[in-house]
Design a protein around this motif. Structure first.
Motif, PDB file in Angstrom:
ATOM      1  N   GLU A 230      -0.912  -0.164  18.674  1.00  0.00           N
ATOM      2  CA  GLU A 230      -1.695   0.825  19.423  1.00  0.00           C
ATOM      3  C   GLU A 230      -0.820   2.000  19.844  1.00  0.00           C
ATOM      4  OE1 GLU A 230      -3.288  -1.497  22.575  1.00  0.00           O
ATOM      5  OE2 GLU A 230      -4.821  -2.417  21.319  1.00  0.00           O
ATOM      6  N   TYR A 231       0.392   1.717  20.338  1.00  0.00           N
ATOM      7  CA  TYR A 231       1.288   2.804  20.719  1.00  0.00           C
ATOM      8  C   TYR A 231       1.688   3.634  19.501  1.00  0.00           C
ATOM      9  CZ  TYR A 231       1.834   1.100  25.484  1.00  0.00           C
ATOM     10  OH  TYR A 231       1.616   0.727  26.778  1.00  0.00           O
ATOM     11  N   GLY A 232       1.876   2.988  18.370  1.00  0.00           N
ATOM     12  CA  GLY A 232       2.191   3.712  17.145  1.00  0.00           C
ATOM     13  C   GLY A 232       1.060   4.631  16.718  1.00  0.00           C
TER      14      GLY A 232
ATOM     15  N   ILE B 120      -1.217   5.936  18.730  1.00  0.00           N
ATOM     16  CA  ILE B 120      -1.273   7.031  19.705  1.00  0.00           C
ATOM     17  C   ILE B 120      -0.217   8.081  19.378  1.00  0.00           C
ATOM     18  CG2 ILE B 120      -0.870   7.629  22.128  1.00  0.00           C
ATOM     19  CD1 ILE B 120      -2.173   4.914  22.829  1.00  0.00           C
ATOM     20  N   ALA B 121       1.006   7.639  19.051  1.00  0.00           N
ATOM     21  CA  ALA B 121       2.075   8.579  18.707  1.00  0.00           C
ATOM     22  C   ALA B 121       1.718   9.364  17.440  1.00  0.00           C
ATOM     23  CB  ALA B 121       3.390   7.823  18.513  1.00  0.00           C
ATOM     24  N   ALA B 122       1.106   8.687  16.479  1.00  0.00           N
ATOM     25  CA  ALA B 122       0.701   9.375  15.248  1.00  0.00           C
ATOM     26  C   ALA B 122      -0.376  10.420  15.528  1.00  0.00           C
ATOM     27  CB  ALA B 122       0.197   8.361  14.224  1.00  0.00           C
TER      28      ALA B 122
ATOM     29  N   ILE C 296      -0.845  12.040  18.342  1.00  0.00           N
ATOM     30  CA  ILE C 296      -0.210  13.161  19.041  1.00  0.00           C
ATOM     31  C   ILE C 296       0.540  14.042  18.042  1.00  0.00           C
ATOM     32  CG2 ILE C 296       1.635  13.743  20.672  1.00  0.00           C
ATOM     33  CD1 ILE C 296       0.722  11.293  22.320  1.00  0.00           C
ATOM     34  N   ALA C 297       1.244  13.429  17.092  1.00  0.00           N
ATOM     35  CA  ALA C 297       1.977  14.199  16.084  1.00  0.00           C
ATOM     36  C   ALA C 297       1.028  15.023  15.227  1.00  0.00           C
ATOM     37  CB  ALA C 297       2.801  13.255  15.209  1.00  0.00           C
TER      38      ALA C 297
END
Length: 62
Positions: A22-24, A26-28, A30-31
């Protein structure tokens, strides 16, 4: 046999991997958002920085 079923239940209830995924994601997202924003406003932003650079050089007398 009880030990094996307890380990299987513990493995099924472990959510550490799901949280990392899930954090991955979210980071994707945002990128991707940053990339889309920079692509959309990149030309205007470059013009703004060039304008500031020109005014700075003129103010310094170069």
């Amino acid at each position: 046999m009880v030990v094996l079923s307890e380990k299987f239940l513990a493995f099924g209830s472990n959510e550490d991997g799901a949280t990392a995924i899930e954090y991955g994601l979210i980071a994707a997202m945002i990128a991707v958002g940053i990339l889309v924003t920079l692509t959309a406003f990149g030309g205007n932003l470059a013009g703004l920085f060039n304008n500031v650079a020109d005014k700075t050089q003129n103010a310094m007398g170069n």
